[in-house]
Design a protein around this motif. Structure first.
Motif, PDB file in Angstrom:
ATOM      1  N   UNK A 143       0.839  -8.521  -7.715  1.00 24.85           N
ATOM      2  CA  UNK A 143       0.458  -9.688  -6.930  1.00 24.85           C
ATOM      3  C   UNK A 143       0.907  -9.532  -5.472  1.00 24.85           C
ATOM      4  N   UNK A 144       2.097  -8.971  -5.280  1.00 27.61           N
ATOM      5  CA  UNK A 144       2.597  -8.713  -3.922  1.00 27.61           C
ATOM      6  C   UNK A 144       1.727  -7.691  -3.216  1.00 27.61           C
ATOM      7  N   UNK A 145       1.277  -6.684  -3.944  1.00 29.77           N
ATOM      8  CA  UNK A 145       0.393  -5.673  -3.379  1.00 29.77           C
ATOM      9  C   UNK A 145      -0.945  -6.305  -2.988  1.00 29.77           C
ATOM     10  N   UNK A 146      -1.483  -7.152  -3.853  1.00 31.68           N
ATOM     11  CA  UNK A 146      -2.758  -7.819  -3.576  1.00 31.68           C
ATOM     12  C   UNK A 146      -2.640  -8.725  -2.355  1.00 31.68           C
ATOM     13  N   UNK A 147      -1.485  -9.336  -2.171  1.00 30.67           N
ATOM     14  CA  UNK A 147      -1.270 -10.247  -1.047  1.00 30.67           C
ATOM     15  C   UNK A 147      -0.936  -9.507   0.241  1.00 30.67           C
ATOM     16  N   UNK A 148      -0.656  -8.212   0.136  1.00 27.48           N
ATOM     17  CA  UNK A 148      -0.355  -7.431   1.337  1.00 27.48           C
ATOM     18  C   UNK A 148       1.068  -7.564   1.824  1.00 27.48           C
ATOM     19  N   UNK A 149       2.002  -7.861   0.922  1.00 25.48           N
ATOM     20  CA  UNK A 149       3.401  -7.995   1.331  1.00 25.48           C
ATOM     21  C   UNK A 149       4.285  -6.943   0.666  1.00 25.48           C
ATOM     22  N   UNK A 150       3.688  -6.029  -0.093  1.00 25.49           N
ATOM     23  CA  UNK A 150       4.466  -4.973  -0.738  1.00 25.49           C
ATOM     24  C   UNK A 150       4.568  -3.769   0.191  1.00 25.49           C
ATOM     25  N   UNK A 151       5.783  -3.290   0.482  1.00 19.71           N
ATOM     26  CA  UNK A 151       5.942  -2.127   1.373  1.00 19.71           C
ATOM     27  C   UNK A 151       5.604  -0.828   0.645  1.00 19.71           C
ATOM     28  N   UNK A 152       4.953   0.095   1.364  1.00 18.28           N
ATOM     29  CA  UNK A 152       4.586   1.391   0.797  1.00 18.28           C
ATOM     30  C   UNK A 152       5.165   2.514   1.659  1.00 18.28           C
ATOM     31  N   UNK A 153       5.461   3.617   1.009  1.00 15.35           N
ATOM     32  CA  UNK A 153       5.980   4.789   1.710  1.00 15.35           C
ATOM     33  C   UNK A 153       4.904   5.376   2.610  1.00 15.35           C
ATOM     34  N   UNK A 154       5.302   5.847   3.780  1.00 18.27           N
ATOM     35  CA  UNK A 154       4.378   6.478   4.720  1.00 18.27           C
ATOM     36  C   UNK A 154       4.952   7.825   5.123  1.00 18.27           C
ATOM     37  N   UNK A 155       4.590   8.855   4.364  1.00 13.74           N
ATOM     38  CA  UNK A 155       5.096  10.196   4.648  1.00 13.74           C
ATOM     39  C   UNK A 155       4.078  11.228   4.176  1.00 13.74           C
ATOM     40  N   UNK A 156       4.189  12.411   4.761  1.00 14.79           N
ATOM     41  CA  UNK A 156       3.296  13.511   4.382  1.00 14.79           C
ATOM     42  C   UNK A 156       3.957  14.833   4.778  1.00 14.79           C
ATOM     43  N   UNK A 157       4.298  15.622   3.786  1.00 14.90           N
ATOM     44  CA  UNK A 157       4.925  16.911   4.053  1.00 14.90           C
ATOM     45  C   UNK A 157       6.247  16.761   4.770  1.00 14.90           C
TER      46      UNK A 157
END
Length: 242
Positions: A143-157
């Motif tokens: 539900x938090x993801x759907x609402x846009x309030x869940x933090x996600x990792x931002x990394x690559x290599x």
């Protein structure tokens, strides 16, 4: 690459897709008639609020920076419209309350959800509609993801090591309402207010802390709905502590 497009080929591709992922199929279940009515009344309330704002905001700005005599004259010309819109908005809100009161399931859900400090009828309505009465989405993380309030990792290599951030693919209306709910909860003495002050005093970014509060509100709502008990001081919901 697929260069041919026709109804028969499209049907074949859809059938192939459905066959390959039949183990992940989820049957669609229509919403109850009362939920459909609640959805339409809620959208009408939003449209009325938008029209009222479109009339009031320019007048307020004109009053602050423009000619006061002209502002008064403009206000007189739209006073009738504003009054009519306000009356319509009151009627719609009354109809929404009646819908909730007449349906035992909705009434019970609203009592549970609105027992969480900061969550009022408008926020509760949106949460119930979005989650299909907490049957389609009952996991607070989803539900938090759907609402846009869940933090996600931002990394690559090894070259990208960005900070965690929320995704912009979200239900913006729900995110806005949760923000207002979090700001409302900050005005009430309790765990959320203490959490906010503690994190800000520790040097955390205010918006990051407010986003954490939005997350906490979602977790609290899902907790009281899952337990079927109103939130009280004796019930401490299971919350993450970022």
């Amino acid at each position: 690459m697929q260069r041919i497009k026709s109804d028969s080929i499209d049907a074949l591709r859809i059938a192939e897709y459905a066959y390959r992922f039949q183990d992940r199929i989820r049957l669609w279940k229509p919403a109850r008639p009362v939920i459909k009515k609640l959805t339409e009344f809620t959208r009408l309330r939003q449209r009325l609020q938008g029209m009222i704002s479109q009339l009031k905001v320019p007048l307020s700005e004109q009053k602050r920076f423009g000619d006061k005599g002209l502002t008064a004259q403009l206000g007189q010309h739209c006073s009738g419209s504003l009054k009519a819109l306000d009356n319509d908005l009151k009627d719609v809100e009354k109809a929404i309350k009646q819908l909730i009161a007449d349906d035992p399931i909705l009434k019970s859900l609203f009592e549970l959800v609105t027992s969480v400090p900061g969550v009022g009828q408008v926020v509760a309505t949106e949460l119930i509609l979005v989650s299909a009465e907490f049957t389609a989405i009952d996991d607070p993380k989803k539900l938090a993801c759907h609402a846009g309030v869940a933090p996600f990792e931002h990394s690559s290599g090894s070259s990208i090591r960005g900070k965690t951030r929320v995704n912009h693919h979200a239900r913006k209306s729900l995110k806005t309402l949760l923000h207002l709910a979090a700001m409302s909860a900050l005005q009430v003495k309790g765990e959320l207010q203490e959490y906010y002050r503690r994190k800000v005093a520790a040097g955390k970014n205010k918006m990051l802390v407010i986003n954490a509060l939005r997350n906490k509100l979602i977790h609290r709502v899902c907790a009281v709905v899952g337990r079927g008990k109103n939130m009280t001081k004796t019930i401490r919901p299971r919350l993450f502590n970022p």
